[in-house]
Design a protein around this motif. Structure first.
Motif, PDB file in Angstrom:
ATOM      1  N   ASP A 303       0.853  -1.183   0.000  1.00  0.00           N
ATOM      2  CA  ASP A 303       0.000   0.000   0.000  1.00  0.00           C
ATOM      3  C   ASP A 303       0.895   1.242   0.000  1.00  0.00           C
ATOM      4  OD1 ASP A 303      -2.331  -1.688   0.409  1.00  0.00           O
ATOM      5  OD2 ASP A 303      -1.605  -1.919   2.468  1.00  0.00           O
ATOM      6  N   LEU A 304       0.288   2.403  -0.092  1.00  0.00           N
ATOM      7  CA  LEU A 304       1.023   3.665  -0.112  1.00  0.00           C
ATOM      8  C   LEU A 304       0.555   4.544   1.037  1.00  0.00           C
ATOM      9  CD1 LEU A 304       0.735   4.411  -3.950  1.00  0.00           C
ATOM     10  CD2 LEU A 304       2.685   3.367  -2.766  1.00  0.00           C
ATOM     11  N   VAL A 305       1.501   5.136   1.743  1.00  0.00           N
ATOM     12  CA  VAL A 305       1.194   6.104   2.791  1.00  0.00           C
ATOM     13  C   VAL A 305       1.825   7.423   2.369  1.00  0.00           C
ATOM     14  CG1 VAL A 305       1.249   6.614   5.259  1.00  0.00           C
ATOM     15  CG2 VAL A 305       1.345   4.229   4.480  1.00  0.00           C
ATOM     16  N   THR A 316      -2.687  10.110   4.179  1.00  0.00           N
ATOM     17  CA  THR A 316      -3.622   9.221   3.496  1.00  0.00           C
ATOM     18  C   THR A 316      -2.961   7.876   3.245  1.00  0.00           C
ATOM     19  OG1 THR A 316      -4.711  11.088   2.392  1.00  0.00           O
ATOM     20  CG2 THR A 316      -5.043   8.906   1.428  1.00  0.00           C
ATOM     21  N   ILE A 317      -3.702   6.810   3.537  1.00  0.00           N
ATOM     22  CA  ILE A 317      -3.272   5.463   3.146  1.00  0.00           C
ATOM     23  C   ILE A 317      -4.028   5.084   1.881  1.00  0.00           C
ATOM     24  CG2 ILE A 317      -3.140   3.031   3.781  1.00  0.00           C
ATOM     25  CD1 ILE A 317      -3.087   3.844   6.687  1.00  0.00           C
ATOM     26  N   LEU A 318      -3.294   4.706   0.849  1.00  0.00           N
ATOM     27  CA  LEU A 318      -3.901   4.224  -0.382  1.00  0.00           C
ATOM     28  C   LEU A 318      -3.719   2.712  -0.416  1.00  0.00           C
ATOM     29  CD1 LEU A 318      -2.286   7.169  -1.270  1.00  0.00           C
ATOM     30  CD2 LEU A 318      -3.880   6.787  -3.142  1.00  0.00           C
ATOM     31  N   LYS A 330      -8.220   8.692   4.174  1.00  0.00           N
ATOM     32  CA  LYS A 330      -7.545   9.757   4.913  1.00  0.00           C
ATOM     33  C   LYS A 330      -7.589   9.412   6.399  1.00  0.00           C
ATOM     34  CE  LYS A 330      -8.394  13.913   3.546  1.00  0.00           C
ATOM     35  NZ  LYS A 330      -9.117  15.195   3.336  1.00  0.00           N
ATOM     36  N   VAL A 331      -6.424   9.139   6.996  1.00  0.00           N
ATOM     37  CA  VAL A 331      -6.388   8.660   8.386  1.00  0.00           C
ATOM     38  C   VAL A 331      -6.030   9.759   9.380  1.00  0.00           C
ATOM     39  CG1 VAL A 331      -5.914   6.273   7.748  1.00  0.00           C
ATOM     40  CG2 VAL A 331      -3.997   7.847   8.109  1.00  0.00           C
TER      41      VAL A 331
END
Length: 508
Positions: A303-305, A316-318, A330-331
């Motif tokens: 994943d992408l942070v 945001t974590i994608l 969006k965390v």
């Protein structure tokens, strides 16, 4: 009460009209009670502020900026990003993109409301107890024969005992810690903001235009040996490039943080069989500044942070749901005046889940003032990627952080850079080492440099530069003056040559 009812104060009148007076008193008390219990109607100005100041970003607390900053800088800039009716606007000068419309009298009411509530000044940032940094030996490096330093990229190369630096003039150089030699890798046209190398391919990011701009003049250049190729895509002030095989097919993808200005994006570049890269937008937001690849939901896919540091400041974590198909969550979200600058993923409390540590303190925009909410924050992960702030360390102008167990005692220590310190009140707080003394209680000791202003510290990395088994710290300088600094420091930086400061860990 007799004034409002116009009742003369005579005994005879009251006796003759006792019933009528009693009824009127009871009625009046009922009305007073009714209105005291009912909620106050929402003020027009409050609604205007919530509607318009949250249309492009999270609305800041009015008290988070002083009156003069609102009046002289922020509100005029806000007006330039809106379409105010009843005011003539030259079509040739109109800004592109989304621009909320507002009536002139509403805009005036909104301005007056903000200025009426803004404080005259902000509270001062509390200064921590400080002691000189003793666990590291400082060593300055001069990598060229020019005074001043203008490095826009710094990274330690694991396994090679080297570091790569990019500068404002488009140079990319490699420094070898063993031989103390400098190798020229590339000469570009604009400031170099990122560099990657994978096997025989080098990936070089040029920002195009360093200062805020809506022009897309950035480049990503692929270099093999002496051959170079600029990708056939426009990039809007790219500042970070993650090069990673995200789907495990053996081919490298690129995730480019296009910082932009009022507009920007996070882009994914995927290589086709022909060698050409397709480009698609992952986040259509300005201010993207760094992305980390990590399997955050433990489903076997990377994943992408990412952090955005402009307008909608957030983490945001994608999540990679399918092959290179991402779903954004969006965390964390921050006020638009925070100036979020960097983040790290670390398991601070050793529970097996990555926590997020952020710094905010970019102070080079429209609201230059020392802010008490600048600093470092630790956000703990509950195991489901829900994050809550548990610790705040105040530091004016905080812009970079690194995290590691530098003293090898089992907990996480931090190094912080403040590019925008309060030179009048605390000029020594340009670099801060936070030694973790009690992890669960978030108790840190603050260590500072003996000579904190040999350079204007801008970038930072870590690595075992002396190959003795412990982690050292690298700071690079950028003496380009974009906010006020004391005249004596500007003169000092212009007349001396300190490019990099190495803090050699004395643990081993």
């Amino acid at each position: 009460m007799s004034h409002y009812l116009n009742i003369p104060k005579t005994k005879t009148y009251l006796m003759c009209n006792n019933t009528l007076a009693l009824r009127m008193v009871v009625s009046l008390l009922f009305v007073i009670l009714l209105f005291s219990c009912a909620p106050e109607p929402e003020k027009r100005e409050v609604a205007l502020y919530e509607n318009y100041c949250a249309s492009c970003h999270l609305a800041p607390e009015i008290r988070n900026l002083p009156k003069d900053i609102w009046e002289d800088y922020v509100l005029p800039d806000m007006a330039s990003r809106m379409k105010i009716k009843e005011i003539y606007e030259d079509p040739d000068q109109a800004k592109a993109g989304f621009r909320p419309e507002i009536k002139l009298n509403d805009w005036i009411a909104l301005q007056n409301y903000v200025i009426s509530l803004a404080p005259e000044q902000l509270p001062k940032t509390p200064l921590p107890k400080q002691e000189l940094l003793s666990g590291f030996r400082p060593k300055t490096l001069e990598l060229d024969d020019q005074n001043g330093a203008f490095f826009t990229f710094l990274e330690y190369e694991e396994g090679h005992n080297t570091m790569v630096l990019g500068d404002i003039s488009g140079n990319v150089k490699r420094y070898d810690f063993k031989s103390e030699g400098v190798e020229q890798l590339f000469q570009g046209e604009t400031p170099v903001t990122w560099y990657n190398k994978n096997k025989d391919t080098e990936f070089i990011s040029e920002v195009g235009i360093l200062d805020p701009s809506e022009l897309e003049r950035g480049k990503i250049i692929l270099k093999k040996g002496k051959d170079t190729l600029a990708l056939n895509h426009a990039f809007h002030r790219p500042v970070h490039n993650l090069v990673e095989d995200l789907n495990g097919d053996g081919t490298l993808e690129m995730v480019v943080s296009e910082f932009g200005n009022e507009t920007g994006r996070l882009s994914l570049l995927v290589q086709k069989d022909t060698g050409v890269y397709d480009k698609k937008v992952l986040l259509n937001l300005p201010g993207c500044i760094r992305t980390i690849a990590k399997d955050m939901d433990r489903d076997g896919k990377l994943d992408l942070v990412t952090i955005t540091s402009q307008a909608w400041e957030s983490i945001t974590i994608l999540y990679q749901k399918e092959d290179l198909v991402f779903e954004a969550d969006k965390v964390l979200e921050f006020s638009s005046v925070y100036g979020s600058s960097w983040f790290e993923l670390v398991d601070y409390n050793n529970d097996g889940f990555d926590d997020i540590v952020t710094v905010n303190g970019d102070n080079a925009d429209k609201s230059y003032v020392h802010k008490p909410y600048h600093g470092m924050r630790i956000h703990l992960n509950d195991g489901q990627n829900n994050f809550s702030e548990v610790f705040f360390y105040p530091l004016n102008g905080a812009t970079r952080l690194i995290a590691d167990d530098f003293d090898a005692d089992g907990d996480i220590d931090f190094g912080l850079i403040s590019t925008f310190p309060n030179y009048d009140r605390a000029p020594q707080l340009t670099f801060v080492y936070l030694e973790n003394e009690e992890s669960g209680a978030y108790r840190f000791s603050t260590k500072i440099l003996e000579h904190p202003n040999q350079g204007r510290w801008f970038l930072m990395d870590k690595g075992d530069v002396d190959a003795d088994g412990d982690m050292d710290i690298l700071l690079s300088s950028f003496t380009y003056v974009f906010t006020p600094v004391p005249e004596n420091l500007s003169k000092q930086w212009a007349e001396t040559n300190v490019d990099v400061l190495v803090l050699e860990n004395l643990l081993n």
